[in-house]
Design an enzyme around this catalytic site. Structure first.
Site, PDB file in Angstrom:
ATOM      1  N   ARG A  26       1.074  -1.446  -0.090  1.00 29.18           N
ATOM      2  CA  ARG A  26      -0.349  -0.312   0.187  1.00 29.18           C
ATOM      3  C   ARG A  26       1.318   1.393  -0.108  1.00 29.18           C
ATOM      4  O   ARG A  26       2.071   1.387   0.666  1.00 29.18           O
ATOM      5  CB  ARG A  26      -1.120   0.091   1.300  1.00 29.18           C
ATOM      6  CG  ARG A  26      -2.080  -0.689   1.130  1.00 29.18           C
ATOM      7  CD  ARG A  26      -2.536  -1.177   0.051  1.00 29.18           C
ATOM      8  NE  ARG A  26      -4.098  -1.874  -0.808  1.00 29.18           N
ATOM      9  CZ  ARG A  26      -3.995  -3.296  -1.185  1.00 29.18           C
ATOM     10  NH1 ARG A  26      -2.905  -2.786  -1.713  1.00 29.18           N
ATOM     11  NH2 ARG A  26      -4.842  -3.638  -0.546  1.00 29.18           N
TER      12      ARG A  26
ATOM     13  N   ARG B 243      -4.180  26.404  -5.277  1.00 26.68           N
ATOM     14  CA  ARG B 243      -4.440  24.979  -4.749  1.00 26.68           C
ATOM     15  C   ARG B 243      -3.598  24.054  -5.982  1.00 26.68           C
ATOM     16  O   ARG B 243      -4.154  23.907  -6.942  1.00 26.68           O
ATOM     17  CB  ARG B 243      -5.480  24.095  -4.363  1.00 26.68           C
ATOM     18  CG  ARG B 243      -5.297  25.183  -3.121  1.00 26.68           C
ATOM     19  CD  ARG B 243      -4.883  25.377  -2.284  1.00 26.68           C
ATOM     20  NE  ARG B 243      -4.814  24.606  -0.990  1.00 26.68           N
ATOM     21  CZ  ARG B 243      -4.360  25.003   0.485  1.00 26.68           C
ATOM     22  NH1 ARG B 243      -2.890  25.212   0.570  1.00 26.68           N
ATOM     23  NH2 ARG B 243      -4.859  25.025   1.732  1.00 26.68           N
TER      24      ARG B 243
ATOM     25  N   ALA C 289      -6.865  27.936   7.657  1.00 22.55           N
ATOM     26  CA  ALA C 289      -5.992  26.790   7.571  1.00 22.55           C
ATOM     27  C   ALA C 289      -4.504  26.908   8.101  1.00 22.55           C
ATOM     28  O   ALA C 289      -4.399  27.304   7.531  1.00 22.55           O
ATOM     29  CB  ALA C 289      -6.427  25.166   7.291  1.00 22.55           C
TER      30      ALA C 289
ATOM     31  N   LEU D 118      -1.130  23.733   8.705  1.00 24.50           N
ATOM     32  CA  LEU D 118      -0.426  22.239   9.125  1.00 24.50           C
ATOM     33  C   LEU D 118       0.109  22.462  10.968  1.00 24.50           C
ATOM     34  O   LEU D 118       0.609  23.808  11.260  1.00 24.50           O
ATOM     35  CB  LEU D 118       0.831  22.018   7.780  1.00 24.50           C
ATOM     36  CG  LEU D 118       0.376  21.822   7.012  1.00 24.50           C
ATOM     37  CD1 LEU D 118       2.004  22.080   6.001  1.00 24.50           C
ATOM     38  CD2 LEU D 118       0.722  20.560   6.626  1.00 24.50           C
TER      39      LEU D 118
ATOM     40  N   GLU E  80      -2.679  30.326  13.541  1.00 26.69           N
ATOM     41  CA  GLU E  80      -3.318  30.498  11.765  1.00 26.69           C
ATOM     42  C   GLU E  80      -4.687  31.332  11.544  1.00 26.69           C
ATOM     43  O   GLU E  80      -4.697  32.177  10.568  1.00 26.69           O
ATOM     44  CB  GLU E  80      -3.878  29.296  11.484  1.00 26.69           C
ATOM     45  CG  GLU E  80      -2.704  28.101  11.402  1.00 26.69           C
ATOM     46  CD  GLU E  80      -2.230  27.905   9.932  1.00 26.69           C
ATOM     47  OE1 GLU E  80      -1.866  28.580   9.475  1.00 26.69           O
ATOM     48  OE2 GLU E  80      -0.846  27.681  10.108  1.00 26.69           O
TER      49      GLU E  80
ATOM     50  N   PRO F  57      -8.663   9.331   3.943  1.00 26.89           N
ATOM     51  CA  PRO F  57      -7.542   7.638   4.509  1.00 26.89           C
ATOM     52  C   PRO F  57      -7.072   6.700   3.457  1.00 26.89           C
ATOM     53  O   PRO F  57      -5.947   6.098   4.008  1.00 26.89           O
ATOM     54  CB  PRO F  57      -8.765   7.426   5.218  1.00 26.89           C
ATOM     55  CG  PRO F  57      -9.720   7.875   4.671  1.00 26.89           C
ATOM     56  CD  PRO F  57     -10.065   9.107   4.155  1.00 26.89           C
ATOM     57  N   GLY F  58      -7.527   6.530   1.943  1.00 27.91           N
ATOM     58  CA  GLY F  58      -7.012   5.253   1.579  1.00 27.91           C
ATOM     59  C   GLY F  58      -5.917   5.673   0.740  1.00 27.91           C
ATOM     60  O   GLY F  58      -5.198   4.762   0.580  1.00 27.91           O
TER      61      GLY F  58
ATOM     62  N   GLU G  93      -3.173  12.395   6.246  1.00 26.85           N
ATOM     63  CA  GLU G  93      -3.382  13.706   6.721  1.00 26.85           C
ATOM     64  C   GLU G  93      -4.808  13.867   8.301  1.00 26.85           C
ATOM     65  O   GLU G  93      -5.772  12.832   7.549  1.00 26.85           O
ATOM     66  CB  GLU G  93      -3.982  14.237   5.826  1.00 26.85           C
ATOM     67  CG  GLU G  93      -4.658  15.789   6.686  1.00 26.85           C
ATOM     68  CD  GLU G  93      -4.888  16.940   5.364  1.00 26.85           C
ATOM     69  OE1 GLU G  93      -4.684  18.185   6.354  1.00 26.85           O
ATOM     70  OE2 GLU G  93      -5.216  16.823   4.405  1.00 26.85           O
TER      71      GLU G  93
ATOM     72  N   GLU H 118       0.587  31.440  -0.319  1.00 27.07           N
ATOM     73  CA  GLU H 118       0.076  33.212   0.234  1.00 27.07           C
ATOM     74  C   GLU H 118      -0.050  34.495   0.157  1.00 27.07           C
ATOM     75  O   GLU H 118      -0.256  35.575   0.482  1.00 27.07           O
ATOM     76  CB  GLU H 118       0.847  32.908   1.598  1.00 27.07           C
ATOM     77  CG  GLU H 118       0.224  31.552   2.342  1.00 27.07           C
ATOM     78  CD  GLU H 118       0.910  30.890   3.555  1.00 27.07           C
ATOM     79  OE1 GLU H 118       1.165  30.439   4.659  1.00 27.07           O
ATOM     80  OE2 GLU H 118       2.224  32.280   3.782  1.00 27.07           O
TER      81      GLU H 118
END
Length: 219
Positions: free
Chosen positions: A43, A70, A82, A84, A99, A121-122, A126, A151
């Site tokens: 995986r 993005r 938002a 990290l 943030e 999740p696959g 994150e 930014e």
């Protein structure tokens, strides 16, 4: 309600772990995993430090948003502030407060946990916590903070919550942080549960369990 009905920790044995590529924020991983039936499978996924997002709601039921390019999707997305979890030892709430000040030049008196998710999740590690922030005040950007990269072109503003809900249903807003946070808030408002949301320092099990996002290796 029984915990067995919901998400739970589990660890399948990893017999080979290779970092195929290393980036500034994330790495590309290839794991060989043994399934409960004994099958060996490979995986691939992207490591990730995790993130926090903030649905900042003012007294006029407007939400603070930023418009940010993005590159992977070649779009400017409407998003909430938002960022990290990439500051060593920084508290989750402190990261969200930082943030909000950096991106929207706001602080908040009232913080609650709106929702926790794993975004992809696959294929990605994150984990994302989205806060609801109310009692907003304008503040200067933190000392020493400099806008960099995307930014520099990012634009901050306000959008009515009702308009965001309609834009989401119309497919006009696609940021997962915005969609998840706005719709969670809308549901909480409709069911009169806003004041029952979890406190700002509520446990975040996937981040706080032994081994963190990687979990505990089974012996």
């Amino acid at each position: 309600m029984s915990q067995e009905r919901w998400d739970k920790d589990e660890y399948w044995q990893v017999v080979d772990h290779q970092v195929k590529a290393t980036g500034q924020v994330c790495d590309f991983i290839d794991d060989a995993v043994i399934t409960p039936s004994g099958e060996r499978i490979n995986r691939q996924y992207v490591s990730h430090p995790g993130a926090v997002g903030i649905i900042a709601l003012d007294d006029q039921d407007r939400v603070a948003v930023v418009r940010q390019y993005r590159h992977p999707v070649r779009m400017v997305l409407v998003e909430p502030p938002a960022g990290l979890l990439d500051v060593e030892g920084e508290d989750f709430l402190a990261a969200a407060q930082r943030e909000l000040a950096e991106e929207a030049m706001l602080s908040a008196d009232d913080w609650r946990v709106l929702v926790d998710i794993v975004t992809t999740p696959g294929g990605c590690q994150e984990s994302l916590r989205i806060y609801l922030a109310r009692g907003l005040h304008e503040v200067p950007r933190p000392e020493g903070f400099l806008l960099e990269g995307e930014e520099v072109s990012m634009k901050a503003g306000w959008e009515p919550l009702d308009d965001l809900v309609e834009a989401i249903y119309a497919g006009q807003c696609q940021s997962p942080t915005l969609v998840t946070g706005v719709m969670a808030l809308e549901l909480a408002r409709r069911t009169d549960r806003v004041n029952e949301l979890r406190p700002a320092h509520a446990p975040w099990p996937i981040r706080e369990r032994p081994g963190g996002i990687d979990g505990v290796r089974a012996e």
